[in-house]
Write a protein that holds these residues in place. Structure first.
Motif, PDB file in Angstrom:
ATOM      1  N   ASP A  43       0.823  -1.218   0.000  1.00 31.40           N
ATOM      2  CA  ASP A  43       0.000   0.000   0.000  1.00 31.40           C
ATOM      3  C   ASP A  43       0.854   1.265   0.000  1.00 31.40           C
ATOM      4  O   ASP A  43       0.391   2.321  -0.426  1.00 31.40           O
ATOM      5  N   THR A  44       2.093   1.160   0.457  1.00 31.46           N
ATOM      6  CA  THR A  44       3.018   2.296   0.406  1.00 31.46           C
ATOM      7  C   THR A  44       3.478   2.545  -1.023  1.00 31.46           C
ATOM      8  O   THR A  44       3.626   3.690  -1.448  1.00 31.46           O
ATOM      9  N   LEU A  45       3.676   1.488  -1.769  1.00 30.43           N
ATOM     10  CA  LEU A  45       4.121   1.581  -3.161  1.00 30.43           C
ATOM     11  C   LEU A  45       2.985   1.949  -4.113  1.00 30.43           C
ATOM     12  O   LEU A  45       3.184   2.645  -5.115  1.00 30.43           O
ATOM     13  N   ARG A  46       1.777   1.521  -3.782  1.00 30.34           N
ATOM     14  CA  ARG A  46       0.631   1.611  -4.689  1.00 30.34           C
ATOM     15  C   ARG A  46       0.323   3.022  -5.230  1.00 30.34           C
ATOM     16  O   ARG A  46       0.132   3.182  -6.443  1.00 30.34           O
ATOM     17  N   PRO A  47       0.263   4.080  -4.417  1.00 29.37           N
ATOM     18  CA  PRO A  47      -0.121   5.390  -4.970  1.00 29.37           C
ATOM     19  C   PRO A  47       0.796   5.890  -6.085  1.00 29.37           C
ATOM     20  O   PRO A  47       0.318   6.429  -7.088  1.00 29.37           O
ATOM     21  N   ALA A  48       2.093   5.701  -5.935  1.00 31.91           N
ATOM     22  CA  ALA A  48       3.025   6.148  -6.975  1.00 31.91           C
ATOM     23  C   ALA A  48       2.808   5.367  -8.266  1.00 31.91           C
ATOM     24  O   ALA A  48       2.821   5.932  -9.362  1.00 31.91           O
ATOM     25  N   VAL A  49       2.581   4.059  -8.138  1.00 35.48           N
ATOM     26  CA  VAL A  49       2.382   3.218  -9.323  1.00 35.48           C
ATOM     27  C   VAL A  49       1.034   3.523  -9.967  1.00 35.48           C
ATOM     28  O   VAL A  49       0.930   3.597 -11.194  1.00 35.48           O
ATOM     29  N   GLU A  50       0.002   3.727  -9.168  1.00 34.33           N
ATOM     30  CA  GLU A  50      -1.312   4.060  -9.733  1.00 34.33           C
ATOM     31  C   GLU A  50      -1.260   5.379 -10.502  1.00 34.33           C
ATOM     32  O   GLU A  50      -1.896   5.498 -11.559  1.00 34.33           O
ATOM     33  N   ALA A  51      -0.492   6.334 -10.026  1.00 34.29           N
ATOM     34  CA  ALA A  51      -0.367   7.604 -10.747  1.00 34.29           C
ATOM     35  C   ALA A  51       0.286   7.379 -12.108  1.00 34.29           C
ATOM     36  O   ALA A  51      -0.150   7.957 -13.108  1.00 34.29           O
TER      37      ALA A  51
END
Length: 146
Positions: A43-51
């Motif tokens: 979940d820490t990695l997810r926002p950057a990848v989703e962007a």
């Protein structure tokens, strides 16, 4: 040298051997599927990848290693439910010829009671994360570079 001295030397050599070598180089664990720790790391990695992927993602984890202070992830991003991501519909449109797919590599650090994203990359054509060892002081075993 006395027998006691020789015995002490042998004992010290055995102890030093037991606490060196591969055992120290492997000072990480693989957070279990479904665990709170694994979810927190992803979940820490997810926002950057989703962007970068222009929408929601879930990860198929290839590698996940964690120590008390560091976590490293290699994963394939998919759309929720397992849908393949079309690179031309992401922030990487037109870059297929300079990328090796959409494989994600992420480095997190545990600070102030939570995981924090330190760096990540998508689709490198080489071992781009090898520089993280020197840049951030991460142990090479976490990166699989021991």
């Amino acid at each position: 040298m006395t027998r006691l001295g020789a015995g002490l030397l042998v004992f010290c050599a055995v102890v030093m051997t037991a606490f060196s070598g591969p055992a120290l180089g492997q000072a990480f664990r693989e957070p279990a599927k479904g665990s709170a720790e694994r979810a927190a790391i992803l979940d820490t990695l997810r926002p950057a990848v989703e962007a970068e992927m222009s929408g929601p993602v879930e990860f198929v984890v290839t590698v996940i290693r964690a120590s008390p202070n560091w976590a490293f992830v290699q994963a394939e991003p998919l759309r929720p439910g397992g849908g393949v991501i079309d690179q031309e519909e992401t922030g990487f449109a037109g870059d297929a010829d300079v990328m090796d797919g959409l494989t994600v590599y992420g480095l997190m650090s545990f600070q102030s009671g939570r995981w924090n994203l330190i760096d990540h990359m998508v689709g490198p054509t080489d071992v781009g994360y090898a520089g993280w060892q020197q840049r951030y002081g991460v142990p090479p075993a976490i990166l699989g570079l021991e």
